[in-house]
Enzyme design. Structure first.
Site, PDB file in Angstrom:
ATOM      1  N   ASP A 158       0.552  -1.070  -0.042  1.00 44.85           N
ATOM      2  CA  ASP A 158      -0.043  -0.027   0.069  1.00 44.85           C
ATOM      3  C   ASP A 158       0.998   1.202   0.019  1.00 44.85           C
ATOM      4  OD1 ASP A 158      -2.371  -1.531   0.003  1.00 44.85           O
ATOM      5  OD2 ASP A 158      -2.283  -1.622   2.506  1.00 44.85           O
ATOM      6  N   ASP A 166      -7.205  -1.239  -4.466  1.00 45.15           N
ATOM      7  CA  ASP A 166      -8.165  -0.840  -3.404  1.00 45.15           C
ATOM      8  C   ASP A 166      -9.149   0.236  -4.027  1.00 45.15           C
ATOM      9  OD1 ASP A 166      -6.930  -2.699  -1.560  1.00 45.15           O
ATOM     10  OD2 ASP A 166      -5.794  -1.010  -0.792  1.00 45.15           O
TER      11      ASP A 166
END
Length: 201
Positions: free
Chosen positions: A132, A166
């Site tokens: 991420d 995401d």
């Protein structure tokens, strides 16, 4: 492949490629928790890894990690078949494109879980960590003392650190929820009158 299949699967492929390109760049050019600011303190790249679901949520333990990865694989296969079904039966193009985004996001994070542990030599197959990097702490402050439960503590909006996969999933789901009436609208046939014609003599 029919033209109707090309655009959604092309979009999904481009999202996956872009997601993986960003992740590999971050993985090979940044160290854990390094930050590269591009919107001052309100937007930055911040390299973290997580063992779990979107936005850093986790399912604990090695068994939990393996279960989550296998569940993701089953889910992405199901979404793929669902996308083919939607295209074949000519559902709304917006619905098809949003499902394609969800498919791309799910596949993008599966690649991390399945392959990254081996590629980067830190875990066995199916135990990789999701990369991420996007972080937008837009508002920071402190809850007032009178605020229930959190009074006096610091808060931050938007605190999750996420990746392109995401974001693709989130956009797809939100758009389907917002436009579900349009996407699933059914044509209702006009009622047929049961009154017989009266013929005057």
């Amino acid at each position: 492949m029919k033209a109707s299949y090309v655009k959604p699967f092309l979009v999904a492929t481009l999202v996956v490629l872009a997601d993986q390109a960003i992740k590999i760049w971050v993985k090979t050019h940044m160290y854990l928790d390094e930050r590269i600011h591009f919107l001052g303190d309100r937007g930055m790249l911040r390299f973290i890894e997580n063992n779990g679901m979107a936005f850093g949520m986790e399912l604990g333990g090695e068994l939990g990690k393996l279960t989550l990865t296998l569940f993701r694989i089953v889910a992405v296969i199901a979404i793929g078949f669902g996308l083919v079904h939607l295209i074949k039966h000519k559902y709304h193009r917006g619905l098809i494109m949003n499902v394609a985004l969800i498919l791309a996001g799910a596949l993008g994070n599966i690649i991390d879980c399945v392959f990254y542990g081996k590629i980067f030599d830190y875990a066995p197959w199916f135990h990789g960590r999701v990369v991420d990097m996007f972080y937008f702490p837009l508002i920071r402050g402190t809850y007032p003392q009178w605020f229930p439960f959190w009074g006096g503590t610091e808060f931050e909006f938007f605190s999750p650190i996420f990746n392109l996969a995401d974001a693709a999933i989130s956009v797809g789901v939100i758009m389907i929820l917002l436009f579900q009436k349009r996407y699933f609208k059914q044509e209702t046939p006009e009622p047929v009158s049961t009154n017989s014609e009266v013929v005057e003599e």
